[in-house]
Design a protein around this motif. Sequence first.
Motif, PDB file in Angstrom:
ATOM      1  N   TRP A 289      -2.376  -7.110   3.714  1.00  0.00           N
ATOM      2  CA  TRP A 289      -0.969  -6.740   3.561  1.00  0.00           C
ATOM      3  C   TRP A 289      -0.137  -7.948   3.150  1.00  0.00           C
ATOM      4  N   HIS A 290       0.665  -7.752   2.107  1.00  0.00           N
ATOM      5  CA  HIS A 290       1.510  -8.828   1.592  1.00  0.00           C
ATOM      6  C   HIS A 290       2.637  -8.255   0.754  1.00  0.00           C
TER       7      HIS A 290
ATOM      8  N   GLY B 241     -14.554   1.289  -1.952  1.00  0.00           N
ATOM      9  CA  GLY B 241     -13.506   0.518  -1.296  1.00  0.00           C
ATOM     10  C   GLY B 241     -12.463   0.149  -2.335  1.00  0.00           C
ATOM     11  N   GLY B 242     -11.816  -0.994  -2.139  1.00  0.00           N
ATOM     12  CA  GLY B 242     -10.855  -1.472  -3.136  1.00  0.00           C
ATOM     13  C   GLY B 242      -9.656  -0.571  -3.335  1.00  0.00           C
ATOM     14  N   ASN B 243      -9.230   0.128  -2.286  1.00  0.00           N
ATOM     15  CA  ASN B 243      -8.068   1.012  -2.402  1.00  0.00           C
ATOM     16  C   ASN B 243      -6.777   0.209  -2.398  1.00  0.00           C
ATOM     17  N   LEU B 244      -5.891   0.521  -3.326  1.00  0.00           N
ATOM     18  CA  LEU B 244      -4.556  -0.042  -3.333  1.00  0.00           C
ATOM     19  C   LEU B 244      -3.709   0.842  -2.424  1.00  0.00           C
ATOM     20  N   GLU B 245      -3.167   0.245  -1.356  1.00  0.00           N
ATOM     21  CA  GLU B 245      -2.398   1.002  -0.364  1.00  0.00           C
ATOM     22  C   GLU B 245      -1.022   0.371  -0.189  1.00  0.00           C
TER      23      GLU B 245
ATOM     24  N   VAL C 294       7.903  -4.501  -1.468  1.00  0.00           N
ATOM     25  CA  VAL C 294       7.125  -3.453  -0.811  1.00  0.00           C
ATOM     26  C   VAL C 294       5.761  -4.017  -0.413  1.00  0.00           C
ATOM     27  N   LYS C 295       5.418  -3.912   0.871  1.00  0.00           N
ATOM     28  CA  LYS C 295       4.122  -4.412   1.338  1.00  0.00           C
ATOM     29  C   LYS C 295       3.006  -3.512   0.818  1.00  0.00           C
ATOM     30  N   HIS C 296       1.913  -4.172   0.400  1.00  0.00           N
ATOM     31  CA  HIS C 296       0.763  -3.448  -0.130  1.00  0.00           C
ATOM     32  C   HIS C 296      -0.492  -4.284   0.100  1.00  0.00           C
ATOM     33  N   ARG C 297      -1.644  -3.658  -0.101  1.00  0.00           N
ATOM     34  CA  ARG C 297      -2.910  -4.374   0.066  1.00  0.00           C
ATOM     35  C   ARG C 297      -3.979  -3.719  -0.803  1.00  0.00           C
TER      36      ARG C 297
END
Length: 186
Positions: A99-100, A131-135, A161-164
């Motif tokens: 998360w960033h 895997g590798g989902n953008l959330e 906006v926080k995402h990972r």
Amino acid sequence: MRAMWQMWRNYMPVSECERLIQQALTIPPMQATTFGNIPNLRKSKVRWIQRTDPAWDWVFRDLEYVIKRANVAFGFDLNTFFDIQFTEYNSEDNAFYNWHEDLVWIPPTDRNSQRKLSLVMQLSNPDSYEGGNLEFQVNQNSPDANELKSIGTTIVFPSFVKHRVTPVTKGVRYSLVTWYEGPPFR
């Protein structure tokens, strides 16, 4: 602001995504870093696509158009579009990005602007990795994870906006990431 994200499913055709991957893989890779070099936040490789390289003009034109189109919903004051990051999340590296935010709230002293809009374009076939989902962490409806994995799908969102990207457990996920800057938020 009228929206938290703008998305175009399959914006870039599959053939163009494949061309882009092949062209980007000719650039020497480097380990990705973060603002402040925070440990355990990110593990991936990046290749920087330079705005001054004419071989990439077609990509810069496309992405700048998309960001400006998305900004109709956001209404941010934008003025600077920099280089593009080609990101490789490889399962051999257990690659991820926790998360960033893409925004540093204190603008750099070398210029009077900060990131306002972020863009991520999916380049890999979703069947080629796991895997590798953008959330996203948003209070309203999040973008659909399966749609975000569709080749060529492009999302633009405010850089705060926080995402990972969740760990890639099999295969390799490629994406393009870039930012548009403007005068600091007040």
